[in-house]
Design an enzyme around this catalytic site. Structure first.
Site, PDB file in Angstrom:
ATOM      1  N   LYS A 176       0.828  -1.212   0.000  1.00 22.58           N
ATOM      2  CA  LYS A 176       0.000   0.000   0.000  1.00 22.58           C
ATOM      3  C   LYS A 176       0.863   1.263   0.000  1.00 22.58           C
ATOM      4  CE  LYS A 176      -2.331  -1.097   3.753  1.00 22.58           C
ATOM      5  NZ  LYS A 176      -1.948  -2.499   3.973  1.00 22.58           N
ATOM      6  N   ARG A 200      -9.175   1.970   9.583  1.00 21.43           N
ATOM      7  CA  ARG A 200      -8.670   0.629   9.835  1.00 21.43           C
ATOM      8  C   ARG A 200      -9.759  -0.284  10.412  1.00 21.43           C
ATOM      9  NH1 ARG A 200      -3.200  -0.867  10.415  1.00 21.43           N
ATOM     10  NH2 ARG A 200      -2.441   1.255  10.334  1.00 21.43           N
ATOM     11  N   ARG A 220      14.333  -9.392   9.837  1.00 22.27           N
ATOM     12  CA  ARG A 220      13.678  -8.532  10.826  1.00 22.27           C
ATOM     13  C   ARG A 220      12.574  -9.291  11.556  1.00 22.27           C
ATOM     14  NH1 ARG A 220      11.384  -3.475   7.948  1.00 22.27           N
ATOM     15  NH2 ARG A 220      10.085  -5.127   7.110  1.00 22.27           N
ATOM     16  N   ARG A 279      -0.465 -10.599  12.173  1.00 25.85           N
ATOM     17  CA  ARG A 279      -0.949  -9.352  11.560  1.00 25.85           C
ATOM     18  C   ARG A 279      -2.065  -9.640  10.567  1.00 25.85           C
ATOM     19  NH1 ARG A 279       4.085  -6.888   9.083  1.00 25.85           N
ATOM     20  NH2 ARG A 279       2.762  -5.166   8.463  1.00 25.85           N
TER      21      ARG A 279
END
Ligand SMILES: [Zn+2]
Length: 225
Positions: free
Chosen positions: A13, A88, A161, A172
């Protein structure tokens, strides 16, 4: 052009928002950026939000919509905007719709949905490696035979990471599915959704978005770069 970018975490995005911002000449508005900007400008809401975030809490919907409101009223948003990371949740979307009505731009808003295959996206994301020196991100397949960063020349600087670990990514996705995904139906009912295959090369995704926008708006779009 008034756009909301929608899609699973890691689908790109932010990348699309930057490209569209350049091509359409309208600002890219990410929630992180506007929260930082509001604090820098020392607005009442910016100071409040900063205090809340400093204590590790989430900024309330009420403060967030206030900051969004201040941002959209700014002259740089007079021709439109590209929202990345907001709304969101359904509650945020309802508050946002009210604001759009108040500002008389509800008719102009479109939600661009970047579709993806979740399992393929997880493979792509867990394959990422970052350079600890320059923070550039690479695909592991492109660098596995090398220990020199192609960007900054650092040696043995690649690392995985924590954001790119499978469990973190799956979590997520679960949150996205339960909390954010219902937005798609909400804006579909309003006839506001433009759906694009987000799993194509970056340039092709941008091209599809611009073509779909032109069709939806029934006119040619002025592209500046
Ligand atoms: Zn590097």
């Amino acid at each position: 052009m008034h756009l909301i970018l929608f899609g699973a975490p890691g689908v790109g995005k932010g990348t699309q928002a930057k490209i569209l911002s350049l091509k359409l000449g309208i600002p890219h508005i990410s929630t992180g950026d506007i929260l930082r900007a509001a604090f820098k400008a020392q607005t009442e809401l910016g100071i409040k939000a900063h205090k809340i975030m400093s204590s590790g809490e989430l900024v309330s919907d009420e403060i967030m919509i206030g900051i969004i409101r201040d941002t959209l009223l700014d002259s740089k948003c007079s021709k439109g905007f590209i929202l990345d990371g907001y709304p969101r949740t359904l509650a945020q979307a309802n508050a946002f719709d009210k604001l759009l009505e108040e500002l008389n731009i509800i008719k102009k808003i479109f939600l661009i949905s970047l579709r993806t295959n979740e399992e393929e996206l997880i493979v792509r994301l867990t394959n990422r490696r970052a350079c600890s020196k320059c923070q550039e991100i690479f695909n592991y397949n492109d660098i596995k035979d090398s220990d020199i960063c192609p960007n900054c020349g650092a040696i043995k600087s690649f690392y995985h990471r924590s954001d790119d670990q499978e469990e973190v990514i799956r979590n997520r996705f679960r949150i996205f599915q339960s909390v954010t995904f219902p937005l798609l139906e909400h804006y579909e009912k309003m006839g506001k959704v433009i759906s694009v295959d987000g799993f194509q090369p970056v340039e092709k995704v941008s091209e599809d978005i611009l073509n779909s926008l032109a069709i939806k708006c029934g006119k040619k779009i002025a592209i500046s770069a």
